[in-house]
Design a protein around this motif. Structure first.
Motif, PDB file in Angstrom:
ATOM      1  N   HIS A 325       0.827  -1.208   0.000  1.00 52.13           N
ATOM      2  CA  HIS A 325       0.000   0.000   0.000  1.00 52.13           C
ATOM      3  C   HIS A 325       0.857   1.252   0.000  1.00 52.13           C
ATOM      4  N   ARG A 326       1.901   1.268   0.800  1.00 53.29           N
ATOM      5  CA  ARG A 326       2.734   2.470   0.910  1.00 53.29           C
ATOM      6  C   ARG A 326       3.450   2.784  -0.407  1.00 53.29           C
ATOM      7  N   LYS A 327       4.003   1.750  -1.045  1.00 53.65           N
ATOM      8  CA  LYS A 327       4.715   1.980  -2.306  1.00 53.65           C
ATOM      9  C   LYS A 327       3.762   2.469  -3.392  1.00 53.65           C
ATOM     10  N   VAL A 328       2.567   1.894  -3.422  1.00 58.47           N
ATOM     11  CA  VAL A 328       1.598   2.316  -4.426  1.00 58.47           C
ATOM     12  C   VAL A 328       1.226   3.776  -4.233  1.00 58.47           C
ATOM     13  N   MET A 329       0.979   4.168  -2.988  1.00 60.28           N
ATOM     14  CA  MET A 329       0.601   5.548  -2.717  1.00 60.28           C
ATOM     15  C   MET A 329       1.743   6.518  -3.010  1.00 60.28           C
ATOM     16  N   ASP A 330       2.954   6.104  -2.723  1.00 66.11           N
ATOM     17  CA  ASP A 330       4.114   6.965  -3.010  1.00 66.11           C
ATOM     18  C   ASP A 330       4.250   7.203  -4.516  1.00 66.11           C
ATOM     19  N   GLU A 331       4.042   6.155  -5.309  1.00 63.70           N
ATOM     20  CA  GLU A 331       4.182   6.295  -6.757  1.00 63.70           C
ATOM     21  C   GLU A 331       3.056   7.133  -7.352  1.00 63.70           C
ATOM     22  N   LEU A 332       1.842   6.915  -6.881  1.00 64.87           N
ATOM     23  CA  LEU A 332       0.697   7.587  -7.493  1.00 64.87           C
ATOM     24  C   LEU A 332       0.519   9.017  -7.000  1.00 64.87           C
ATOM     25  N   TYR A 333       0.727   9.242  -5.714  1.00 65.58           N
ATOM     26  CA  TYR A 333       0.419  10.553  -5.147  1.00 65.58           C
ATOM     27  C   TYR A 333       1.673  11.330  -4.731  1.00 65.58           C
ATOM     28  N   GLY A 334       2.775  10.658  -4.581  1.00 63.79           N
ATOM     29  CA  GLY A 334       3.995  11.368  -4.203  1.00 63.79           C
ATOM     30  C   GLY A 334       4.609  12.129  -5.364  1.00 63.79           C
ATOM     31  N   LYS A 335       4.293  11.713  -6.585  1.00 60.80           N
ATOM     32  CA  LYS A 335       4.821  12.352  -7.781  1.00 60.80           C
ATOM     33  C   LYS A 335       3.654  12.689  -8.704  1.00 60.80           C
ATOM     34  N   LYS A 336       3.742  13.813  -9.352  1.00 61.32           N
ATOM     35  CA  LYS A 336       2.711  14.197 -10.317  1.00 61.32           C
ATOM     36  C   LYS A 336       3.095  13.649 -11.686  1.00 61.32           C
ATOM     37  N   SER A 337       2.931  12.357 -11.861  1.00 59.26           N
ATOM     38  CA  SER A 337       3.361  11.687 -13.081  1.00 59.26           C
ATOM     39  C   SER A 337       2.194  11.484 -14.029  1.00 59.26           C
ATOM     40  N   ARG A 338       2.490  11.537 -15.301  1.00 55.78           N
ATOM     41  CA  ARG A 338       1.498  11.210 -16.309  1.00 55.78           C
ATOM     42  C   ARG A 338       1.382   9.692 -16.439  1.00 55.78           C
ATOM     43  N   LEU A 339       0.345   9.249 -17.148  1.00 53.52           N
ATOM     44  CA  LEU A 339       0.116   7.820 -17.284  1.00 53.52           C
ATOM     45  C   LEU A 339       1.275   7.124 -17.990  1.00 53.52           C
ATOM     46  N   TRP A 340       1.866   7.783 -18.987  1.00 58.62           N
ATOM     47  CA  TRP A 340       2.984   7.167 -19.714  1.00 58.62           C
ATOM     48  C   TRP A 340       4.177   6.967 -18.794  1.00 58.62           C
ATOM     49  N   ALA A 341       4.431   7.928 -17.921  1.00 59.20           N
ATOM     50  CA  ALA A 341       5.517   7.770 -16.960  1.00 59.20           C
ATOM     51  C   ALA A 341       5.183   6.704 -15.913  1.00 59.20           C
TER      52      ALA A 341
END
Length: 387
Positions: A325-341
């Motif tokens: 859960h923590r890694k998923v949240m860090d990737e999705l919400y910790g960075k403002k990444s586009r879908l391709w990234a």
């Protein structure tokens, strides 16, 4: 093709028959196609036995694959320099008088000659509605034009044979194999002069060159002699690889409006057909195939993320596949990444990994190519075991 049947063919094309043009290729009308095919069936048996064995374009039981096999033989014999000749606007520069004279040597029925003459001189209707008279050239896009081009270029084949050259020709692409660059430049100059003075054709200097085979594109492939293995490798040309990548992008748009299973099915169908032509590539193509597979999987991951829409839906699906859960949240919400990234982050890569796409039905290109090679080797191994 005698009597009343020939009269029907002769009368079926009016003198002012027009054809439409699309992307510089003439598109004959339905009547034109029928008559051209009937004419081809009549005169092809007269010329096919006379064509040179090194001509592989648009002929029965010959193809790009047979052209590559013959080129491999020349490279294995030590002819490691290729004179790559490309004729400039060949189909638009064929001289009608010379072609008609060659046809008259074998075709005795004057009605057939007149019929072919009408086809050659058929007016062309441009998309803008402008009608253009055809004074020279062979209209592309019809069933008869490949045969007429081979009849015209057979003179080149005979001249190259008379000079003792080792060559392979596919339509208007001709490769001559020599031992040194000095000999290659000499051959390029003399053959170009022959084409211009004798056949009234011109070599495209921008697309023609004297180089090593691995630096040139021939019917979609590149050839390279491997001195360590004492064998000739067949690899994809840069143009073929670029077209493959472009087609993958076309088949996997980010806003794919259907199920991802249907997208995978379309990819599988295309890759199977692509492999039917490019499956003759040897081991040197492994890296390109693996890179293409990785690119396809990343684009599918981007489509999957797009269809999940919201980040909370993406997070829920990734966590359901065993991601922390923590890694998923860090990737999705910790960075403002586009879908391709996001499609190439560690969390998404691990959740939607190779096994996931195999379970969804994706057939990796490298796996299909490996199976094809194993199927080719199996009969040879059986023969060796019997011996």
């Amino acid at each position: 093709h005698e009597g009343d049947e020939m009269d029907v063919l002769f009368q079926s094309i009016p003198k002012n028959r027009c054809t439409t043009v699309q992307f510089a290729i003439a598109v004959p009308t339905v009547i034109d196609r029928i008559v051209q095919e009937a004419t081809r069936m009549c005169i092809e048996p007269l010329y096919e036995p006379l064509f040179h064995q090194n001509s592989h374009g648009f002929r029965p039981r010959r193809s790009c694959h047979t052209a590559i096999e013959q080129a491999k033989c020349y490279l294995a014999q030590g002819y490691g320099i290729v004179v790559d000749l490309d004729l400039k606007d060949f189909f638009n520069r064929v001289n009608h008088q010379r072609l008609s004279a060659k046809l008259a040597e074998r075709v005795s029925d004057k009605r057939v000659l007149v019929l072919i003459g009408r086809m050659l001189k058929a007016k062309v209707v441009m998309p803008t509605g402008v009608v253009i008279d055809t004074e020279q050239g062979v209209p592309q896009g019809g069933p008869l034009s490949p045969l007429l081009s081979n009849i015209c270029l057979d003179e080149l084949d005979r001249e190259l044979e008379r000079r003792g050259h080792r060559f392979v020709r596919y339509a208007d692409d001709c490769n001559i194999y020599v031992r040194s660059e000095r000999a290659g430049h000499r051959v390029m100059e003399s053959v170009s002069r022959f084409l211009k003075e004798r056949m009234r054709l011109e070599v495209n200097e921008q697309k023609s060159a004297v180089a090593r085979p691995e630096e040139r594109h021939f019917v979609g492939f590149r050839l390279r002699f491997d001195s360590q293995k004492n064998d000739v490798e067949v690899a994809l040309s840069q143009r073929s690889l670029r077209r493959l990548r472009d087609k993958v992008v076309e088949l996997t748009p980010r806003n794919f409006g259907n199920s991802i299973d249907r997208c995978i099915k379309g990819i599988n169908v295309y890759l199977k057909g692509w492999l039917g032509f490019f499956g003759i590539c040897t081991g040197g193509v492994e890296r390109d195939l693996r890179a293409t597979d990785a690119h396809i999987r990343r684009r599918l991951r981007a489509i999957q993320l797009k269809q999940w829409k919201r980040k909370r839906t993406i997070a829920r699906n990734l966590i359901a596949r065993g991601k922390a859960h923590r890694k998923v949240m860090d990737e999705l919400y910790g960075k403002k990444s586009r879908l391709w990234a996001l499609s190439h982050t560690a969390v998404v890569d691990n959740a939607l990994n190779n096994r996931y796409w195999l379970q969804r039905g994706l057939r990796p290109l490298y796996v299909m190519w490996s199976e094809l090679k194993q199927a080719e080797v199996a009969p040879i191994q059986m023969v060796l075991e019997l011996e």
